[in-house]
Design a protein around this motif. Sequence first.
Motif, PDB file in Angstrom:
ATOM      1  N   LEU A 169     -16.952 -57.840  21.687  1.00 46.50           N
ATOM      2  CA  LEU A 169     -16.618 -56.736  22.599  1.00 46.50           C
ATOM      3  C   LEU A 169     -15.363 -57.049  23.412  1.00 46.50           C
ATOM      4  O   LEU A 169     -14.522 -56.168  23.629  1.00 46.50           O
ATOM      5  N   LEU A 170     -15.212 -58.296  23.844  1.00 46.16           N
ATOM      6  CA  LEU A 170     -14.000 -58.676  24.571  1.00 46.16           C
ATOM      7  C   LEU A 170     -12.763 -58.583  23.684  1.00 46.16           C
ATOM      8  O   LEU A 170     -11.703 -58.125  24.127  1.00 46.16           O
ATOM      9  N   LEU A 171     -12.881 -59.008  22.434  1.00 47.75           N
ATOM     10  CA  LEU A 171     -11.746 -58.905  21.506  1.00 47.75           C
ATOM     11  C   LEU A 171     -11.364 -57.453  21.263  1.00 47.75           C
ATOM     12  O   LEU A 171     -10.180 -57.102  21.261  1.00 47.75           O
ATOM     13  N   ILE A 172     -12.352 -56.611  21.050  1.00 44.48           N
ATOM     14  CA  ILE A 172     -12.066 -55.192  20.819  1.00 44.48           C
ATOM     15  C   ILE A 172     -11.415 -54.572  22.052  1.00 44.48           C
ATOM     16  O   ILE A 172     -10.422 -53.852  21.952  1.00 44.48           O
ATOM     17  N   VAL A 217      -7.636 -52.960  22.243  1.00 44.43           N
ATOM     18  CA  VAL A 217      -7.411 -51.587  22.712  1.00 44.43           C
ATOM     19  C   VAL A 217      -6.410 -51.587  23.868  1.00 44.43           C
ATOM     20  O   VAL A 217      -5.511 -50.751  23.927  1.00 44.43           O
ATOM     21  N   GLY A 218      -6.533 -52.557  24.763  1.00 42.85           N
ATOM     22  CA  GLY A 218      -5.600 -52.655  25.884  1.00 42.85           C
ATOM     23  C   GLY A 218      -4.177 -52.925  25.433  1.00 42.85           C
ATOM     24  O   GLY A 218      -3.234 -52.312  25.931  1.00 42.85           O
ATOM     25  N   VAL A 219      -4.014 -53.826  24.485  1.00 40.40           N
ATOM     26  CA  VAL A 219      -2.672 -54.147  23.979  1.00 40.40           C
ATOM     27  C   VAL A 219      -2.060 -52.935  23.282  1.00 40.40           C
ATOM     28  O   VAL A 219      -0.884 -52.611  23.489  1.00 40.40           O
ATOM     29  N   VAL A 220      -2.841 -52.253  22.466  1.00 37.99           N
ATOM     30  CA  VAL A 220      -2.332 -51.057  21.771  1.00 37.99           C
ATOM     31  C   VAL A 220      -1.938 -49.988  22.778  1.00 37.99           C
ATOM     32  O   VAL A 220      -0.896 -49.335  22.634  1.00 37.99           O
ATOM     33  N   ALA A 221      -2.730 -49.806  23.821  1.00 42.86           N
ATOM     34  CA  ALA A 221      -2.405 -48.804  24.841  1.00 42.86           C
ATOM     35  C   ALA A 221      -1.107 -49.160  25.560  1.00 42.86           C
ATOM     36  O   ALA A 221      -0.265 -48.279  25.808  1.00 42.86           O
ATOM     37  N   LEU A 222      -0.911 -50.438  25.887  1.00 44.33           N
ATOM     38  CA  LEU A 222       0.333 -50.851  26.538  1.00 44.33           C
ATOM     39  C   LEU A 222       1.540 -50.653  25.629  1.00 44.33           C
ATOM     40  O   LEU A 222       2.597 -50.190  26.081  1.00 44.33           O
TER      41      LEU A 222
END
Length: 154
Positions: free
Chosen positions: A38-41, A45-50
Amino acid sequence: MSEQSPYGASNGGWAGRPPAAPPKKRRKWPWVLLVVVLLLIGGCVGVVALLAKGVSDESERTVRIRYEVTGTAEGVAISYSTWRDGDMSTNQETARSLPWTKEVTTKGFIKGGSLSVTLGQSGGKAACSVTVDDNAPRRATASGTFATATCSGF
Protein backbone atom coordinates in the motif's frame (compact mmCIF):
# COMPACT_ATOMS: atom_id res chain seq x y z
CA MET A 1 -0.82 -48.24 42.77
CA SER A 2 -1.75 -45.03 41.14
CA GLU A 3 -3.34 -42.18 42.83
CA GLN A 4 -6.99 -41.79 42.48
CA SER A 5 -8.86 -38.62 42.09
CA PRO A 6 -11.73 -37.91 44.41
CA TYR A 7 -14.03 -38.88 41.54
CA GLY A 8 -12.68 -42.35 41.22
CA ALA A 9 -10.47 -41.88 38.15
CA SER A 10 -6.79 -42.56 38.27
CA ASN A 11 -4.34 -39.68 37.79
CA GLY A 12 -2.24 -41.72 35.38
CA GLY A 13 -3.72 -39.76 32.50
CA TRP A 14 -5.54 -36.48 32.30
CA ALA A 15 -7.24 -35.17 35.34
CA GLY A 16 -10.49 -33.86 33.96
CA ARG A 17 -9.77 -31.93 30.79
CA PRO A 18 -6.77 -32.11 28.52
CA PRO A 19 -4.07 -29.48 28.94
CA ALA A 20 -4.66 -26.36 26.87
CA ALA A 21 -2.72 -26.17 23.64
CA PRO A 22 -0.42 -23.16 23.36
CA PRO A 23 -2.20 -20.32 21.56
CA LYS A 24 -1.49 -20.14 17.83
CA LYS A 25 0.78 -17.29 16.87
CA ARG A 26 -0.73 -15.07 14.24
CA ARG A 27 1.35 -14.57 11.18
CA LYS A 28 2.47 -10.96 10.93
CA TRP A 29 4.26 -11.06 7.57
CA PRO A 30 1.06 -10.87 5.45
CA TRP A 31 0.08 -7.67 7.22
CA VAL A 32 3.57 -6.22 6.90
CA LEU A 33 3.56 -7.13 3.21
CA LEU A 34 0.14 -5.48 2.75
CA VAL A 35 1.35 -2.27 4.40
CA VAL A 36 4.50 -2.21 2.24
CA VAL A 37 2.48 -2.75 -0.96
CA LEU A 38 0.00 0.00 0.00
CA LEU A 39 2.87 2.40 0.74
CA LEU A 40 4.49 1.61 -2.62
CA ILE A 41 1.23 2.16 -4.48
CA GLY A 42 0.61 5.42 -2.63
CA GLY A 43 4.13 6.61 -3.37
CA CYS A 44 3.80 5.79 -7.07
CA VAL A 45 0.49 7.63 -7.27
CA GLY A 46 2.10 10.64 -5.59
CA VAL A 47 5.05 10.68 -7.97
CA VAL A 48 2.79 10.38 -11.03
CA ALA A 49 0.61 13.22 -9.74
CA LEU A 50 3.65 15.46 -9.22
CA LEU A 51 5.00 14.69 -12.69
CA ALA A 52 1.62 15.34 -14.30
CA LYS A 53 1.35 18.69 -12.52
CA GLY A 54 4.88 19.64 -13.59
CA VAL A 55 4.18 18.79 -17.23
CA SER A 56 0.87 20.68 -17.12
CA ASP A 57 2.49 23.75 -15.55
CA GLU A 58 5.35 23.72 -18.07
CA SER A 59 2.99 23.39 -21.04
CA GLU A 60 1.09 26.49 -19.88
CA ARG A 61 4.17 28.61 -19.13
CA THR A 62 4.75 31.46 -21.58
CA VAL A 63 8.32 32.37 -22.52
CA ARG A 64 9.74 35.38 -24.37
CA ILE A 65 12.35 34.68 -27.06
CA ARG A 66 14.50 37.51 -28.39
CA TYR A 67 16.39 36.93 -31.66
CA GLU A 68 19.16 39.42 -32.44
CA VAL A 69 21.71 39.79 -35.26
CA THR A 70 24.50 42.37 -35.15
CA GLY A 71 27.56 43.05 -37.27
CA THR A 72 28.88 44.84 -40.33
CA ALA A 73 27.50 42.58 -43.08
CA GLU A 74 24.83 43.79 -45.50
CA GLY A 75 22.14 41.79 -47.25
CA VAL A 76 22.14 38.87 -44.82
CA ALA A 77 19.59 36.05 -44.96
CA ILE A 78 18.00 35.42 -41.55
CA SER A 79 16.01 32.31 -40.76
CA TYR A 80 14.44 31.65 -37.37
CA SER A 81 12.18 28.93 -36.08
CA THR A 82 10.06 28.67 -32.96
CA TRP A 83 7.90 25.94 -31.43
CA ARG A 84 4.39 27.29 -30.79
CA ASP A 85 1.74 25.13 -29.15
CA GLY A 86 3.33 21.94 -30.48
CA ASP A 87 3.93 23.21 -34.05
CA MET A 88 7.20 24.43 -35.57
CA SER A 89 6.99 27.90 -37.11
CA THR A 90 9.81 28.91 -39.50
CA ASN A 91 10.31 32.41 -40.90
CA GLN A 92 12.87 33.92 -43.27
CA GLU A 93 13.83 37.53 -43.72
CA THR A 94 16.50 39.50 -45.54
CA ALA A 95 18.12 42.33 -43.64
CA ARG A 96 19.72 45.02 -45.78
CA SER A 97 21.61 46.31 -42.76
CA LEU A 98 22.25 45.27 -39.22
CA PRO A 99 21.30 45.26 -36.34
CA TRP A 100 18.13 43.18 -36.66
CA THR A 101 15.92 42.02 -33.77
CA LYS A 102 12.73 40.04 -33.39
CA GLU A 103 10.88 39.14 -30.20
CA VAL A 104 8.22 36.44 -29.94
CA THR A 105 6.32 34.79 -27.12
CA THR A 106 5.44 31.13 -27.11
CA LYS A 107 3.97 28.50 -24.85
CA GLY A 108 3.52 24.78 -25.00
CA PHE A 109 5.45 21.82 -23.68
CA ILE A 110 8.06 22.05 -26.45
CA LYS A 111 9.77 25.42 -26.65
CA GLY A 112 12.86 26.69 -28.38
CA GLY A 113 13.98 26.82 -31.98
CA SER A 114 16.96 28.17 -33.89
CA LEU A 115 18.34 31.31 -35.55
CA SER A 116 20.60 31.16 -38.61
CA VAL A 117 22.33 34.07 -40.28
CA THR A 118 23.91 33.58 -43.72
CA LEU A 119 26.14 36.32 -45.06
CA GLY A 120 25.87 37.34 -48.66
CA GLN A 121 28.36 37.67 -51.49
CA SER A 122 29.83 40.83 -50.01
CA GLY A 123 30.83 38.94 -46.84
CA GLY A 124 31.45 40.87 -43.65
CA LYS A 125 30.87 39.84 -40.06
CA ALA A 126 27.71 38.96 -38.18
CA ALA A 127 26.83 37.62 -34.75
CA CYS A 128 23.57 36.01 -33.72
CA SER A 129 22.16 35.89 -30.22
CA VAL A 130 19.04 34.22 -28.82
CA THR A 131 17.80 34.99 -25.32
CA VAL A 132 14.94 33.09 -23.66
CA ASP A 133 13.31 35.12 -20.86
CA ASP A 134 16.23 36.44 -18.80
CA ASN A 135 18.52 33.44 -19.26
CA ALA A 136 22.03 33.63 -20.67
CA PRO A 137 21.96 34.10 -24.46
CA ARG A 138 23.13 31.53 -27.02
CA ARG A 139 25.63 33.15 -29.39
CA ALA A 140 27.47 32.39 -32.61
CA THR A 141 29.52 34.40 -35.11
CA ALA A 142 30.28 34.22 -38.81
CA SER A 143 32.64 36.10 -41.11
CA GLY A 144 33.40 35.91 -44.80
CA THR A 145 31.48 35.29 -47.99
CA PHE A 146 28.38 33.05 -47.54
CA ALA A 147 29.41 32.17 -43.96
CA THR A 148 26.65 31.05 -41.56
CA ALA A 149 26.19 31.53 -37.82
CA THR A 150 23.60 29.35 -36.08
CA CYS A 151 22.24 29.83 -32.56
CA SER A 152 20.26 26.82 -31.33
CA GLY A 153 19.77 24.60 -28.32
CA PHE A 154 17.63 26.95 -26.29
